[in-house]
Design an enzyme around this catalytic site. Structure first.
Site, PDB file in Angstrom:
ATOM      1  N   GLY A 239       0.919  -1.063  -0.018  1.00  0.00           N
ATOM      2  CA  GLY A 239       0.314   0.347  -0.617  1.00  0.00           C
ATOM      3  C   GLY A 239       0.789   1.630  -0.033  1.00  0.00           C
ATOM      4  N   PRO A 277       4.412  -5.391  -0.765  1.00  0.00           N
ATOM      5  CA  PRO A 277       4.761  -3.971  -1.454  1.00  0.00           C
ATOM      6  C   PRO A 277       4.223  -4.999  -2.976  1.00  0.00           C
ATOM      7  CG  PRO A 277       6.546  -4.287  -0.943  1.00  0.00           C
ATOM      8  CD  PRO A 277       5.951  -5.411   0.130  1.00  0.00           C
ATOM      9  N   GLY A 278       3.863  -3.788  -3.211  1.00  0.00           N
ATOM     10  CA  GLY A 278       3.238  -4.096  -5.142  1.00  0.00           C
ATOM     11  C   GLY A 278       3.443  -3.329  -6.151  1.00  0.00           C
ATOM     12  N   CYS A 347     -13.686   4.729 -28.712  1.00  0.00           N
ATOM     13  CA  CYS A 347     -15.190   4.960 -28.767  1.00  0.00           C
ATOM     14  C   CYS A 347     -15.970   5.322 -27.450  1.00  0.00           C
ATOM     15  CB  CYS A 347     -15.908   4.687 -29.682  1.00  0.00           C
ATOM     16  SG  CYS A 347     -15.138   4.362 -31.185  1.00  0.00           S
TER      17      CYS A 347
HETATM   18  N1  LLP Z   1      -1.948  -6.960  -1.353  1.00  0.00           N
HETATM   19  C1  LLP Z   1      -2.683  -7.289  -0.442  1.00  0.00           C
HETATM   20  C2  LLP Z   1      -3.991  -8.221  -0.492  1.00  0.00           C
HETATM   21  C3  LLP Z   1      -3.823  -6.346  -1.629  1.00  0.00           C
HETATM   22  O1  LLP Z   1      -5.242  -5.916  -2.188  1.00  0.00           O
HETATM   23  C4  LLP Z   1      -2.754  -5.870  -2.430  1.00  0.00           C
HETATM   24  C5  LLP Z   1      -3.598  -4.681  -3.708  1.00  0.00           C
HETATM   25  C6  LLP Z   1      -1.375  -5.442  -2.136  1.00  0.00           C
HETATM   26  C7  LLP Z   1      -0.317  -6.250  -1.090  1.00  0.00           C
HETATM   27  C8  LLP Z   1      -0.444  -4.384  -2.859  1.00  0.00           C
HETATM   28  O2  LLP Z   1      -0.541  -3.034  -3.084  1.00  0.00           O
HETATM   29  P1  LLP Z   1       0.163  -2.114  -3.591  1.00  0.00           P
HETATM   30  O3  LLP Z   1       1.413  -2.162  -2.661  1.00  0.00           O
HETATM   31  O4  LLP Z   1       0.687  -2.825  -4.833  1.00  0.00           O
HETATM   32  O5  LLP Z   1      -0.413  -0.475  -3.016  1.00  0.00           O
HETATM   33  N2  LLP Z   1      -5.012  -1.084 -10.051  1.00  0.00           N
HETATM   34  C9  LLP Z   1      -5.265  -0.519  -8.899  1.00  0.00           C
HETATM   35  C10 LLP Z   1      -4.581  -0.469  -7.649  1.00  0.00           C
HETATM   36  C11 LLP Z   1      -5.121  -1.908  -6.314  1.00  0.00           C
HETATM   37  C12 LLP Z   1      -4.964  -2.930  -5.201  1.00  0.00           C
HETATM   38  C13 LLP Z   1      -4.904  -3.811  -4.608  1.00  0.00           C
HETATM   39  N3  LLP Z   1      -4.520  -4.219  -3.783  1.00  0.00           N
HETATM   40  C14 LLP Z   1      -4.304   0.494  -9.413  1.00  0.00           C
HETATM   41  O6  LLP Z   1      -4.260   0.663 -10.247  1.00  0.00           O
HETATM   42  O7  LLP Z   1      -4.222   1.883  -8.185  1.00  0.00           O
END
Ligand code: LLP
Length: 429
Positions: A239, A277-278, A347
């Site tokens: 997050g 982290p993603g 479109c």
């Molecule tokens: N762990 C869980 C359980 C999650 O649901 C998520 C993301 C993460 C980790 C990773 O979160 P991050 O570090 O990437 O913030 N498609 C959206 C973001 C959706 C995130 C969903 N969950 C966007 O493009 O902003």
């Protein structure tokens, strides 16, 4: 920090000029910088030093095998949210024991696949799921570590669509039900309920909501321990936000500031800490490169219509996200910048990457780069409008490779067939 910089007036990915890739693979395409992925992973790990962290890359952000292998080689595990992601992670070389299975609606088949495959941890989101995991694991003669994913009722202060920790959100177990569920879990076979998981949302740009959630988790840990539970693992989710847009002034906390806060709130508990982290790892490590198809001027607006569209990068249409846009050939100082709407050919009015974006004069054929597109870019793309998924390229130093090629139309159509009653020659006039 990333490795997409101008060199002699041409935007490069590490040491490779982007026009060279465009000429070989065609536009649009995603381009990832291996050095940037590596750097972000190491910066995050360093920020957590002393905590002996386990880092599970949230592969929903980017599930390309080359990205996953790059991270696996650095020691990362994966956070997966489907049976498909579990199998892709294994294919990329991630050990099952280094996989955490999250997600609010796991099917029995997916749980079976993960437990039989030796998954490291399952983050359970409901009482019914707890029972399923127990039943499936005991039938397989296994004991799987589970965390209850708790819902701390904390507003993450991010976009509504990616906030996950408020009590009306579908995620996690309501705070009031948590102690009772740990009691039930203790009595169930096939599971070891020694972990707590929390994830309150994505693109969070302040430490306060994290601190509020982690403080609640600390108090819960102490409360459960006082009741005789052994809690020795905390999974703190992902997050942490990243800077997207040089036109806005949002500066998210640094990984080091995040790490200091985690150390302060949770450091003394003697728990193993996990992170998912993603975006932080891959967001800035990827860009999307597109070509201007046509410039269109109207009295009200100037449009740059590019060959990428909302199906390729949906974040602006879906969340109003703003990605920095750079001309691949560096703009001369004069005649300066004019506001342009950068749009795709689909479109729908929502097929718009930016509104009144200050850009230098552009013409058909010019290349533009959409920055910070490495997370939730390719992984959220679709073939809407029968547009093939776009290729993904990874760069490392002065070399690059196509790590996902563009499918042919024949490959796309191979999954479809006419029903027998329509299989004759078309009857149209
Ligand atoms: N762990 C869980 C359980 C999650 O649901 C998520 C993301 C993460 C980790 C990773 O979160 P991050 O570090 O990437 O913030 N498609 C959206 C973001 C959706 C995130 C969903 N969950 C966007 O493009 O902003």
């Amino acid at each position: 920090m990333h490795h997409f910089v101008y060199c002699n007036g041409v935007l490069h990915a590490e040491d490779v000029p982007l026009p060279q890739i465009a000429a070989e693979v065609g536009t649009p395409f995603y381009c990832y910088s291996s050095a940037t992925i590596t750097r972000h992973y190491l910066v995050f790990r360093e920020a957590l030093k002393g905590l002996d962290p386990s880092i599970y890359f949230a592969m929903k952000a980017n599930s390309n095998l080359a990205v996953l292998r790059t991270l696996a080689d650095l020691g990362a595990g994966c956070d997966v949210v489907s049976g498909g992601e579990f199998q892709v992670a294994l294919t990329a070389g991630v050990k099952a024991a280094k996989i955490v299975f999250s997600g609010v609606g796991k099917t029995d088949e997916e749980i079976q696949l993960a437990v039989a495959g030796g998954v490291g941890q399952i983050n359970v989101e409901s009482e019914a799921e707890l029972a399923s995991v127990s039943r499936i694991a005991s039938a397989l003669g296994k004991t799987v570590r589970i965390a209850l994913r708790v819902n701390p009722d904390v507003a993450a202060g991010t976009h509504d669509k990616i906030s996950t920790g408020r009590k009306e959100d579908k995620f996690g177990i309501d705070w009031s039900l948590v102690p009772g569920l740990y009691r039930k879990a203790r009595a169930l076979p096939g599971i070891s309920a020694t972990a707590i998981a929390v994830h309150i949302g994505s693109q969070i740009t302040s430490l306060a909501p994290f601190e509020a959630a982690f403080t609640k988790v600390r108090d819960l840990t102490l409360q459960l321990r006082a009741e005789g539970f052994e809690i020795n693992h905390l999974d703190l989710g992902g997050g942490l936000g990243i800077p997207y847009d040089h036109l806005s002034n949002t500066t998210p906390p640094s990984p080091a500031e995040y790490g200091d806060m985690v150390r302060r709130v949770l450091g003394g508990l003697g728990c193993k800490l996990s992170f998912e982290p993603g975006r932080l790892i891959v967001g800035n490590a990827g860009i999307m490169v597109a070509k201007v198809v046509v410039m269109k001027d109207s009295p009200a607006k100037k449009f740059a219509i590019v060959d990428a569209a909302m199906n390729d990068l949906v974040r602006p249409a879906m969340y109003g996200a703003r990605h920095e846009i750079l001309p691949v050939i560096e703009a001369p100082l004069s005649p300066g910048l004019t506001p342009v709407d950068v749009v795709g050919p689909i479109c729908e009015t929502s097929d718009r990457f930016a509104q009144d974006y200050p850009l230098p004069p552009l013409k058909a054929g010019d290349l533009v780069a959409f920055m910070t597109a490495g997370a939730y870019g390719a992984s959220m793309s679709s073939a809407y409008n029968s547009r093939p998924l776009i290729p993904e390229v990874m760069v490392q130093g002065d070399r690059y490779a196509v790590v996902r090629r563009r499918p042919s139309l024949a490959e796309m159509l191979a999954l479809e067939q006419l029903p027998p009653w329509l299989a004759d020659e078309p009857k149209g006039a």
